[in-house]
Design a protein around this motif. Structure first.
Motif, PDB file in Angstrom:
ATOM      1  N   ALA A   1       0.839  -1.201   0.000  1.00  0.00           N
ATOM      2  CA  ALA A   1       0.000   0.000   0.000  1.00  0.00           C
ATOM      3  C   ALA A   1       0.875   1.254   0.000  1.00  0.00           C
ATOM      4  CB  ALA A   1      -0.926  -0.007   1.214  1.00  0.00           C
TER       5      ALA A   1
ATOM      6  N   ARG B   1      -2.437  -5.840   7.040  1.00  0.00           N
ATOM      7  CA  ARG B   1      -2.789  -5.867   8.464  1.00  0.00           C
ATOM      8  C   ARG B   1      -3.242  -7.263   8.889  1.00  0.00           C
ATOM      9  NH1 ARG B   1      -5.983  -1.802   8.208  1.00  0.00           N
ATOM     10  NH2 ARG B   1      -7.836  -3.008   7.764  1.00  0.00           N
TER      11      ARG B   1
ATOM     12  N   GLU C   1      -3.863  -2.399   2.374  1.00  0.00           N
ATOM     13  CA  GLU C   1      -3.650  -2.177   3.809  1.00  0.00           C
ATOM     14  C   GLU C   1      -4.349  -3.249   4.635  1.00  0.00           C
ATOM     15  OE1 GLU C   1      -5.018   1.842   4.332  1.00  0.00           O
ATOM     16  OE2 GLU C   1      -2.969   2.631   4.204  1.00  0.00           O
ATOM     17  N   ARG C   2      -5.566  -3.586   4.256  1.00  0.00           N
ATOM     18  CA  ARG C   2      -6.305  -4.628   4.970  1.00  0.00           C
ATOM     19  C   ARG C   2      -5.559  -5.954   4.872  1.00  0.00           C
ATOM     20  NH1 ARG C   2     -11.583  -5.120   2.551  1.00  0.00           N
ATOM     21  NH2 ARG C   2     -11.976  -3.145   3.559  1.00  0.00           N
TER      22      ARG C   2
ATOM     23  N   ARG D   1       1.047   4.382  -2.781  1.00  0.00           N
ATOM     24  CA  ARG D   1       0.908   5.800  -2.433  1.00  0.00           C
ATOM     25  C   ARG D   1       2.030   6.650  -3.014  1.00  0.00           C
ATOM     26  NH1 ARG D   1       0.029   3.815   2.657  1.00  0.00           N
ATOM     27  NH2 ARG D   1      -2.125   3.932   3.324  1.00  0.00           N
TER      28      ARG D   1
ATOM     29  N   LEU E   1      -6.700   4.625  -4.714  1.00  0.00           N
ATOM     30  CA  LEU E   1      -7.037   4.789  -3.300  1.00  0.00           C
ATOM     31  C   LEU E   1      -7.813   3.562  -2.799  1.00  0.00           C
ATOM     32  CD1 LEU E   1      -6.952   6.474  -0.764  1.00  0.00           C
ATOM     33  CD2 LEU E   1      -8.973   7.701  -1.585  1.00  0.00           C
ATOM     34  N   GLY E   2      -8.727   3.064  -3.614  1.00  0.00           N
ATOM     35  CA  GLY E   2      -9.456   1.843  -3.252  1.00  0.00           C
ATOM     36  C   GLY E   2      -8.515   0.658  -3.126  1.00  0.00           C
ATOM     37  N   TYR E   3      -7.557   0.556  -4.047  1.00  0.00           N
ATOM     38  CA  TYR E   3      -6.573  -0.520  -3.959  1.00  0.00           C
ATOM     39  C   TYR E   3      -5.717  -0.386  -2.704  1.00  0.00           C
ATOM     40  CZ  TYR E   3      -7.280  -2.475  -8.676  1.00  0.00           C
ATOM     41  OH  TYR E   3      -7.790  -3.098  -9.789  1.00  0.00           O
ATOM     42  N   VAL E   4      -5.348   0.840  -2.351  1.00  0.00           N
ATOM     43  CA  VAL E   4      -4.548   1.063  -1.140  1.00  0.00           C
ATOM     44  C   VAL E   4      -5.286   0.513   0.078  1.00  0.00           C
ATOM     45  CG1 VAL E   4      -3.743   2.855   0.465  1.00  0.00           C
ATOM     46  CG2 VAL E   4      -3.135   2.988  -1.948  1.00  0.00           C
ATOM     47  N   LEU E   5      -6.574   0.778   0.155  1.00  0.00           N
ATOM     48  CA  LEU E   5      -7.356   0.276   1.292  1.00  0.00           C
ATOM     49  C   LEU E   5      -7.373  -1.248   1.324  1.00  0.00           C
ATOM     50  CD1 LEU E   5     -10.313   2.822   1.140  1.00  0.00           C
ATOM     51  CD2 LEU E   5      -8.332   2.844   2.683  1.00  0.00           C
ATOM     52  N   LEU E   6      -7.517  -1.878   0.173  1.00  0.00           N
ATOM     53  CA  LEU E   6      -7.493  -3.344   0.113  1.00  0.00           C
ATOM     54  C   LEU E   6      -6.121  -3.893   0.491  1.00  0.00           C
ATOM     55  CD1 LEU E   6      -9.479  -3.951  -3.203  1.00  0.00           C
ATOM     56  CD2 LEU E   6     -10.252  -4.449  -0.868  1.00  0.00           C
TER      57      LEU E   6
ATOM     58  N   ALA F   1      -5.620  10.659   0.139  1.00  0.00           N
ATOM     59  CA  ALA F   1      -5.846   9.781   1.277  1.00  0.00           C
ATOM     60  C   ALA F   1      -5.829  10.534   2.599  1.00  0.00           C
ATOM     61  CB  ALA F   1      -4.788   8.678   1.308  1.00  0.00           C
TER      62      ALA F   1
END
Length: 113
Positions: free
Chosen positions: A39, A75, A71-72, A43, A64-69, A98
């Motif tokens: 992620a 994590r 990151e999940r 960025r 941005l949507g890919y970054v959220l995926l 973001a």
């Protein structure tokens, strides 16, 4: 793989397509043809702005949507997806988008996967 409109001036299509393919591979939505991407690395990406390129706003929104995926996934994973990102001196439009309350600018000068 998302579809992006082509504008008179926008992000280089080949650069965007290569990054999206790499992200899709990292997420397991397509074969991984290159090393996984993080992620943080997404960025930091800078695309070349060219004539007849992808709409920067649409690309930034999709990334941005890919970054959220990503990151999940980072994590929730056991750590195997945590790769060190490269540092950058300038902030990309995606990073600005973001950050709450500041989504200014787009159109950076280079791509660096």
């Amino acid at each position: 793989m998302p579809h992006f409109d082509v504008l008179l001036r926008g992000y280089d299509q080949d650069e965007v397509d290569a990054l999206v393919a790499r992200i899709e591979g990292t997420l397991g939505h397509a074969p991984l043809a290159d090393r996984p991407v993080t992620a943080e690395r997404v960025r930091q990406v800078h695309f070349t702005v060219v004539m007849r390129g992808y709409d920067p706003n649409a690309v930034d929104h999709a990334l941005l949507g890919y970054v959220l995926l990503l990151e999940r996934r980072e994590r929730d994973s056991s750590g195997q997806w945590r790769l060190s990102g490269l540092s950058t001196d300038s902030e990309t439009p995606l990073a600005r988008a973001a950050r709450p309350g500041d989504a200014t600018g787009h159109g950076v000068d280079r791509y660096s996967p």
